[in-house]
Design a protein around this motif. Structure first.
Motif, short mmCIF file in Angstrom:
data_model
loop_
_atom_site.label_atom_id
_atom_site.label_comp_id
_atom_site.label_asym_id
_atom_site.label_seq_id
_atom_site.Cartn_x
_atom_site.Cartn_y
_atom_site.Cartn_z
N ASP A 222 -11.61 -15.86 32.95
CA ASP A 222 -12.35 -15.60 31.72
C ASP A 222 -13.09 -16.88 31.32
N PRO A 223 -14.42 -16.93 31.49
CA PRO A 223 -15.17 -18.15 31.14
C PRO A 223 -14.98 -18.60 29.69
N LYS A 224 -14.60 -17.65 28.81
CA LYS A 224 -14.39 -18.01 27.41
C LYS A 224 -13.19 -18.95 27.23
N ALA A 225 -12.33 -19.01 28.24
CA ALA A 225 -11.14 -19.86 28.14
C ALA A 225 -11.45 -21.33 28.40
N VAL A 226 -12.61 -21.61 29.00
CA VAL A 226 -12.91 -22.98 29.41
C VAL A 226 -13.06 -23.94 28.23
N PRO A 227 -13.79 -23.59 27.14
CA PRO A 227 -13.84 -24.52 25.99
C PRO A 227 -12.46 -24.85 25.43
N LYS A 228 -11.59 -23.85 25.38
CA LYS A 228 -10.23 -24.10 24.92
C LYS A 228 -9.49 -25.01 25.88
N ALA A 229 -9.71 -24.81 27.19
CA ALA A 229 -9.06 -25.65 28.19
C ALA A 229 -9.50 -27.11 28.06
N ILE A 230 -10.77 -27.32 27.73
CA ILE A 230 -11.27 -28.69 27.55
C ILE A 230 -10.52 -29.40 26.43
N MET A 231 -10.41 -28.75 25.27
CA MET A 231 -9.74 -29.37 24.13
C MET A 231 -8.24 -29.55 24.40
N LEU A 232 -7.62 -28.57 25.02
CA LEU A 232 -6.19 -28.69 25.33
C LEU A 232 -5.94 -29.84 26.30
N THR A 233 -6.83 -30.02 27.26
CA THR A 233 -6.67 -31.11 28.23
C THR A 233 -6.72 -32.46 27.53
N VAL A 234 -7.69 -32.64 26.63
CA VAL A 234 -7.81 -33.91 25.89
C VAL A 234 -6.59 -34.13 25.00
N LEU A 235 -6.19 -33.10 24.25
CA LEU A 235 -5.10 -33.26 23.28
C LEU A 235 -3.75 -33.46 23.97
N ILE A 236 -3.46 -32.65 25.00
CA ILE A 236 -2.17 -32.79 25.70
C ILE A 236 -2.14 -34.11 26.48
N GLY A 237 -3.23 -34.39 27.20
CA GLY A 237 -3.28 -35.65 27.95
C GLY A 237 -3.19 -36.85 27.02
N GLY A 238 -3.94 -36.81 25.92
CA GLY A 238 -3.90 -37.90 24.95
C GLY A 238 -2.52 -38.06 24.33
N GLY A 239 -1.85 -36.93 24.06
CA GLY A 239 -0.51 -36.98 23.51
C GLY A 239 0.48 -37.63 24.47
N ILE A 240 0.38 -37.27 25.75
CA ILE A 240 1.25 -37.88 26.77
C ILE A 240 1.00 -39.38 26.85
N PHE A 241 -0.27 -39.76 26.91
CA PHE A 241 -0.61 -41.18 26.98
C PHE A 241 -0.07 -41.95 25.78
N PHE A 242 -0.29 -41.39 24.57
CA PHE A 242 0.10 -42.09 23.35
C PHE A 242 1.61 -42.27 23.26
N ILE A 243 2.36 -41.19 23.51
CA ILE A 243 3.82 -41.26 23.39
C ILE A 243 4.40 -42.20 24.45
N ALA A 244 3.92 -42.07 25.69
CA ALA A 244 4.42 -42.94 26.75
C ALA A 244 4.09 -44.40 26.46
N ALA A 245 2.87 -44.65 25.96
CA ALA A 245 2.47 -46.02 25.63
C ALA A 245 3.29 -46.57 24.47
N TYR A 246 3.60 -45.72 23.48
CA TYR A 246 4.38 -46.16 22.32
C TYR A 246 5.76 -46.65 22.75
N PHE A 247 6.45 -45.86 23.57
CA PHE A 247 7.79 -46.25 23.99
C PHE A 247 7.75 -47.46 24.93
#
Length: 453
Positions: A222-247
């Motif tokens: 479903d091409p409509k899922a791609v914009p959502k996938a973009i934001m989820l990738t940034v937010l989840i990836g950013g969250g992993i980076f931030f938490i790992a970097a914090y600890f």
């Protein structure tokens, strides 16, 4: 009847997000920790937070454009269709620098890992074996690529979670800051805005991968899922980076603990969990690099395919889709052949210019939003339109401009040389602009559709 000359739609939302996260290589936060901690005076998580905010604005622009042009061509397609075909080619050419070099970087990192474990084995054997395996998986099917990538990604994230648990225990017993909750990794008296921005410039390229998600648009169920996938990738990836970097920053307030600050992952694993966890942690880094190799190799082959389909490169080769596998076989094999050059060079030699193409793509995707919605669609008459289609993309372009300011001199020089080569090719292709570069009319996959949802 199924059309065997087009890419197969086999990817769901989370498969696409997984490919984006795999491209981003979550364990890179540990590899580069020593470098970024030195640059920022010990506030690595703050640098990741600043980079994530900057990337979110550009991610919004990617989401807007992929709704209009559900094509695998990403920044190349958006620029050529909204601003100018020749400029679109140059943006696509610049982006190729980033996309083509990253699979080679992954092959090189795998070579370094294997050489450290088996120093007596010739380096070229590891590179050749790696390239053959990755190329074969991607040729076979995009679905199998996604499945292997997801397995590797889950394994590496599980090890990051294990690291966080061990970090809790070590902090509780007095290691580093000696407390789980502290603001020191985010702010202290020696922090300066310029040093944080310099660190953000380094770590923002950990986010490269959310833009590559758009390369899978034509293979999304479903091409409509791609914009959502973009934001989820940034937010989840950013969250992993931030938490790992914090600890990590809480455990290691400064870099005096490390013998090798260029790649601190092995030492972090040793200090936090001992020898056994160090080996597992290195295995996680290996898995992440392999996942990134699959994702980056698959995405650049899609960009080459679209440029071939449009006649920018020879269509019979670059625009070919295998009738059985439904994948762009020539493009995939070509990227594999280029990755073989990882046999010889150093990581610094390749990575010094890899950031140039990403910044070109980010900049022009933001400009494409303004060109399409404001100048073509005249959507500037309401406050909402002004905010969505002018202010937000301008902020995204401005954030990219800050990153341009801090771009390494070698990256700038190498990128300019690459752009000059592309411009010469375009002059040859157009006979000094007397002929069209290619048929730049909308093909079936690039008609503006403005998908809802």
């Amino acid at each position: 009847m199924t059309d065997k000359t087009i890419l197969k739609r086999s990817l769901g939302l989370w498969a696409i997000v997984g490919l984006g996260l795999g491209y981003m290589t979550p364990t890179v936060v540990f590899d580069t920790f020593g470098i970024v901690s030195g640059d920022t005076n010990g506030v690595v998580p703050l640098a990741y937070l600043a980079a994530m905010v900057a990337m979110l604005f550009t991610a919004l622009s990617y989401g807007k454009m992929v709704r209009v042009f559900p094509s695998a061509g990403s920044a190349y397609t958006y620029t050529k269709e909204t601003i100018n075909p020749h400029l679109g080619f140059m943006v696509g050419w610049a982006a190729l620098l980033d996309y083509i070099l990253l699979p080679m970087v992954n092959a090189l990192i795998i070579r370094i890992y294997m050489q450290s474990l088996f120093p007596s084995v010739p380096a070229w054997i590891w590179v050749v074996c790696y390239v053959i395996i990755v190329t074969g998986i991607i040729v076979w099917s995009m679905n199998s690529t996604s499945n292997v990538n997801m397995f590797l990604l889950v394994f590496s994230i599980a090890l990051i979670l294990a690291f966080i648990v061990l970090a809790f225990i070590q902090l509780f017993h007095g290691m580093g800051q000696g407390t789980i909750f502290t603001t020191v990794p985010l702010f202290h008296s020696n922090v300066h805005v310029s040093s944080v921005l310099m660190g953000a410039t380094v770590v923002c390229f950990s986010f490269i991968g959310f833009d590559a998600v758009t390369m899978y648009t034509e293979e999304a169920k479903d091409p409509k899922a791609v914009p959502k996938a973009i934001m989820l990738t940034v937010l989840i990836g950013g969250g992993i980076f931030f938490i790992a970097a914090y600890f990590t920053q809480s455990l290691f307030p400064n870099i005096s603990h490390f013998k090798n600050t260029d790649d601190t992952l092995p030492e972090i694993g040793l200090y936090v969990g001992g020898k056994i966890f160090q080996l597992l942690f290195i295995a996680g880094g290996f898995a992440c690099t392999l996942a990134s190799g699959l994702s980056s190799h698959a995405s650049v082959s899609r960009l080459l395919y679209v440029m071939g389909r449009n006649g920018v490169f020879p269509k019979k080769l670059f625009g070919y889709v295998h009738p059985k596998f439904r994948t762009p076989v020539f493009d995939i094999v070509l990227v594999g052949a280029i990755s073989l050059f990882a046999i010889a060079p150093s990581l610094d030699l390749i990575s010094s210019v890899i950031n140039f193409g990403a910044l070109i793509a980010f900049t022009f995707v933001n400009f494409s939003v303004i060109a399409y919605f404001v100048f073509r669609k005249k959507r500037y008459k309401t406050g909402r339109d002004v905010f969505s289609y002018i202010i937000l993309p301008l902020i995204g372009a401005g954030c990219t401009g800050v990153l341009w300011y801090f771009l390494h001199g070698d990256a700038l020089k190498g990128g300019i040389v690459w752009v000059i080569i592309g411009f010469i090719y375009m002059l040859f292709k157009t006979k000094f602009f007397r002929a069209k570069l290619a048929d730049f009319g909308f093909d079936e996959a690039e008609k503006p559709t403005e998908l809802n949802g």
